[in-house]
Scaffold this active site. Structure first.
Site, short mmCIF file in Angstrom:
data_model
loop_
_atom_site.label_atom_id
_atom_site.label_comp_id
_atom_site.label_asym_id
_atom_site.label_seq_id
_atom_site.Cartn_x
_atom_site.Cartn_y
_atom_site.Cartn_z
N ARG A 53 -8.15 32.80 60.28
CA ARG A 53 -7.34 31.50 60.57
C ARG A 53 -7.97 30.71 61.64
NH1 ARG A 53 -3.18 34.94 59.66
NH2 ARG A 53 -2.44 34.32 61.80
N CYS A 54 -8.89 30.45 61.67
CA CYS A 54 -9.89 29.59 62.91
C CYS A 54 -10.82 28.69 62.38
CB CYS A 54 -10.67 30.84 63.26
SG CYS A 54 -11.94 30.40 64.90
#
Length: 193
Positions: free
Chosen positions: A63-64
């Site tokens: 989740r970057c």
């Protein structure tokens, strides 16, 4: 673009790795191929199986702002992944808490969303000097740099020694990374490692 914004604030950059006589004595002449790790399925695995290959070692997160680099990593692996080159993915939750899932969740995300087929391993710690993964202690000592954010990359030579570090904003398809891989691959395979 998220990556550009992160780089503006220094999040895509390297951190200086601790350098002490003890760390130098322990890691400076060590080969990455001498280490034992645990893979994403929870099984012990010796990195010696990659001895003689050139590797791109990446700390990954699901989740970057850089997560889309998985697509480029997989494309590079498909293009060059043969008996001489491998990508090794090490999930890490140290940077922004962006890899909080279990190894099973990480594996499912990577394979279903990006078709990841390169070797992945259990989550590692990088930021904590006391809990740092031996993989990153070795790479950091040999290059003087540690990841400052997710998707930092190390090119590792056939002998298992770190060749070069690239921050998060340098994508896997970057000419810089490709040139570093090409240079490492031009070296003859080592008879030890």
């Amino acid at each position: 673009m998220v990556g550009t914004a992160l780089a503006t604030f220094g999040l895509g950059c390297a951190r200086e790795a601790p350098q002490s006589p003890e760390l130098q004595a322990k890691w400076s002449d060590q080969s990455l191929w001498s280490l034992e790790v645990v893979d994403i399925d929870g099984k012990p695995r010796s990195l010696a199986e990659f001895s003689g290959k050139v590797a791109l070692v990446v700390n990954v997160a699901s989740r970057c702002g850089f997560t889309s680099q998985y697509a480029e990593l997989q494309a590079l692996f498909e293009e060059r992944g043969d008996s001489d080159f491998v990508i090794l993915g090490f999930p890490c939750n140290d940077f922004g808490g962006q890899e909080s899932g279990s190894e099973s969740q990480i594996k499912t995300f990577c394979s279903s969303r990006y078709g990841v087929a390169f070797p992945m391993f259990e989550k590692v710690r990088i930021k904590s000097d006391e809990q740092r993964s031996p993989v990153y202690a070795l790479l950091g000592t040999q290059t003087g740099k540690l990841p400052g954010w997710n998707f930092s990359k190390y090119v590792v030579g056939r002998d298992g020694r770190a060749v070069e570090f690239f921050g998060s904003t340098v994508t896997p398809s970057s000419p810089k990374i490709r040139a570093s891989i090409d240079q490492a691959m031009a070296q003859p395979p080592s008879t030890s490692g």
